[in-house]
Design a protein around this motif. Structure first.
Motif, PDB file in Angstrom:
ATOM      1  N   LEU A   1       0.824  -1.211   0.000  1.00  0.00           N
ATOM      2  CA  LEU A   1       0.000   0.000   0.000  1.00  0.00           C
ATOM      3  C   LEU A   1       0.861   1.265   0.000  1.00  0.00           C
ATOM      4  O   LEU A   1       0.535   2.245  -0.684  1.00  0.00           O
ATOM      5  CB  LEU A   1      -0.938   0.003   1.207  1.00  0.00           C
ATOM      6  CG  LEU A   1      -2.081  -1.008   1.148  1.00  0.00           C
ATOM      7  CD1 LEU A   1      -2.821  -1.048   2.478  1.00  0.00           C
ATOM      8  CD2 LEU A   1      -3.025  -0.685   0.008  1.00  0.00           C
ATOM      9  N   LYS A   2       1.949   1.250   0.747  1.00  0.00           N
ATOM     10  CA  LYS A   2       2.861   2.400   0.761  1.00  0.00           C
ATOM     11  C   LYS A   2       3.499   2.595  -0.612  1.00  0.00           C
ATOM     12  O   LYS A   2       3.645   3.731  -1.080  1.00  0.00           O
ATOM     13  CB  LYS A   2       3.944   2.215   1.824  1.00  0.00           C
ATOM     14  CG  LYS A   2       3.438   2.436   3.224  1.00  0.00           C
ATOM     15  CD  LYS A   2       4.561   2.280   4.240  1.00  0.00           C
ATOM     16  CE  LYS A   2       4.068   2.575   5.637  1.00  0.00           C
ATOM     17  NZ  LYS A   2       5.148   2.477   6.636  1.00  0.00           N
ATOM     18  N   LYS A   3       3.825   1.489  -1.262  1.00  0.00           N
ATOM     19  CA  LYS A   3       4.417   1.555  -2.595  1.00  0.00           C
ATOM     20  C   LYS A   3       3.410   2.146  -3.588  1.00  0.00           C
ATOM     21  O   LYS A   3       3.754   3.030  -4.376  1.00  0.00           O
ATOM     22  CB  LYS A   3       4.835   0.151  -3.038  1.00  0.00           C
ATOM     23  CG  LYS A   3       5.512   0.080  -4.369  1.00  0.00           C
ATOM     24  CD  LYS A   3       5.902  -1.348  -4.684  1.00  0.00           C
ATOM     25  CE  LYS A   3       6.477  -1.487  -6.060  1.00  0.00           C
ATOM     26  NZ  LYS A   3       6.820  -2.887  -6.372  1.00  0.00           N
ATOM     27  N   ARG A   4       2.161   1.672  -3.536  1.00  0.00           N
ATOM     28  CA  ARG A   4       1.115   2.191  -4.431  1.00  0.00           C
ATOM     29  C   ARG A   4       0.868   3.666  -4.165  1.00  0.00           C
ATOM     30  O   ARG A   4       0.656   4.463  -5.090  1.00  0.00           O
ATOM     31  CB  ARG A   4      -0.177   1.420  -4.236  1.00  0.00           C
ATOM     32  CG  ARG A   4      -0.144   0.033  -4.848  1.00  0.00           C
ATOM     33  CD  ARG A   4      -1.458  -0.672  -4.718  1.00  0.00           C
ATOM     34  NE  ARG A   4      -2.526   0.083  -5.383  1.00  0.00           N
ATOM     35  CZ  ARG A   4      -3.814  -0.107  -5.163  1.00  0.00           C
ATOM     36  NH1 ARG A   4      -4.219  -1.018  -4.309  1.00  0.00           N
ATOM     37  NH2 ARG A   4      -4.707   0.601  -5.801  1.00  0.00           N
ATOM     38  N   ASN A   5       0.910   4.045  -2.899  1.00  0.00           N
ATOM     39  CA  ASN A   5       0.707   5.446  -2.531  1.00  0.00           C
ATOM     40  C   ASN A   5       1.795   6.339  -3.116  1.00  0.00           C
ATOM     41  O   ASN A   5       1.502   7.428  -3.635  1.00  0.00           O
ATOM     42  CB  ASN A   5       0.652   5.578  -1.008  1.00  0.00           C
ATOM     43  CG  ASN A   5       0.121   6.910  -0.562  1.00  0.00           C
ATOM     44  OD1 ASN A   5      -0.654   7.536  -1.274  1.00  0.00           O
ATOM     45  ND2 ASN A   5       0.526   7.344   0.603  1.00  0.00           N
ATOM     46  N   ARG A   6       3.046   5.899  -3.044  1.00  0.00           N
ATOM     47  CA  ARG A   6       4.155   6.675  -3.632  1.00  0.00           C
ATOM     48  C   ARG A   6       3.976   6.848  -5.128  1.00  0.00           C
ATOM     49  O   ARG A   6       4.189   7.921  -5.668  1.00  0.00           O
ATOM     50  CB  ARG A   6       5.496   6.002  -3.345  1.00  0.00           C
ATOM     51  CG  ARG A   6       6.057   6.267  -1.972  1.00  0.00           C
ATOM     52  CD  ARG A   6       7.506   5.836  -1.862  1.00  0.00           C
ATOM     53  NE  ARG A   6       7.745   4.448  -2.237  1.00  0.00           N
ATOM     54  CZ  ARG A   6       7.681   3.406  -1.410  1.00  0.00           C
ATOM     55  NH1 ARG A   6       7.366   3.599  -0.137  1.00  0.00           N
ATOM     56  NH2 ARG A   6       7.923   2.192  -1.833  1.00  0.00           N
TER      57      ARG A   6
ATOM     58  N   LEU B   1       1.138   6.745  -6.822  1.00  0.00           N
ATOM     59  CA  LEU B   1      -0.010   7.614  -7.084  1.00  0.00           C
ATOM     60  C   LEU B   1       0.310   9.085  -6.817  1.00  0.00           C
ATOM     61  O   LEU B   1      -0.237   9.966  -7.467  1.00  0.00           O
ATOM     62  CB  LEU B   1      -1.210   7.182  -6.233  1.00  0.00           C
ATOM     63  CG  LEU B   1      -1.861   5.869  -6.632  1.00  0.00           C
ATOM     64  CD1 LEU B   1      -2.898   5.459  -5.608  1.00  0.00           C
ATOM     65  CD2 LEU B   1      -2.474   5.957  -8.017  1.00  0.00           C
ATOM     66  N   GLU B   2       1.179   9.335  -5.840  1.00  0.00           N
ATOM     67  CA  GLU B   2       1.560  10.713  -5.533  1.00  0.00           C
ATOM     68  C   GLU B   2       2.449  11.338  -6.602  1.00  0.00           C
ATOM     69  O   GLU B   2       2.540  12.552  -6.692  1.00  0.00           O
ATOM     70  CB  GLU B   2       2.273  10.776  -4.175  1.00  0.00           C
ATOM     71  CG  GLU B   2       1.325  10.591  -3.013  1.00  0.00           C
ATOM     72  CD  GLU B   2       2.042  10.570  -1.666  1.00  0.00           C
ATOM     73  OE1 GLU B   2       3.287  10.439  -1.647  1.00  0.00           O
ATOM     74  OE2 GLU B   2       1.362  10.665  -0.645  1.00  0.00           O
ATOM     75  N   GLN B   3       3.080  10.524  -7.425  1.00  0.00           N
ATOM     76  CA  GLN B   3       3.997  11.072  -8.435  1.00  0.00           C
ATOM     77  C   GLN B   3       3.274  11.651  -9.596  1.00  0.00           C
ATOM     78  O   GLN B   3       2.454  11.642 -10.192  1.00  0.00           O
ATOM     79  CB  GLN B   3       4.944   9.986  -8.942  1.00  0.00           C
ATOM     80  CG  GLN B   3       5.940   9.603  -7.890  1.00  0.00           C
ATOM     81  CD  GLN B   3       6.875   8.498  -8.372  1.00  0.00           C
ATOM     82  OE1 GLN B   3       6.686   7.914  -9.424  1.00  0.00           O
ATOM     83  NE2 GLN B   3       7.888   8.219  -7.590  1.00  0.00           N
TER      84      GLN B   3
END
Length: 75
Positions: free
Chosen positions: A66-71, A73-75
């Motif tokens: 989830l943290k990886k997906r969040n990073r 998506l934030e880019q």
């Protein structure tokens, strides 16, 4: 870094240690691991079994993903 022990081996060692038929030091010596390693495996097994609070391996993996997906998506 040494190669990790197989999960099946860890389960067997934890099962023997939980019987408490011998001192932890002796169990660790018999299986060729350190006493601190045995204690860590017992703590991890308690978390996985829900005896002790903490994040299971599955929960930790999900959180990493989830943290990886969040990073991304934030880019």
């Amino acid at each position: 870094m040494p190669k990790p022990f197989p999960a099946e081996f860890r389960r067997d060692v934890v099962a023997v240690a939980r019987k408490r038929e011998a001192p932890m030091r002796q169990i660790a010596k018999d299986f060729g691991i350190s006493e601190s390693c045995l204690n860590r495996w017992l703590q991890q097994a308690d978390v996985e079994d829900g005896v002790r609070p903490g994040a299971t391996k599955e929960e930790s993996a999900e959180l990493r993903e989830l943290k990886k997906r969040n990073r991304v998506l934030e880019q």
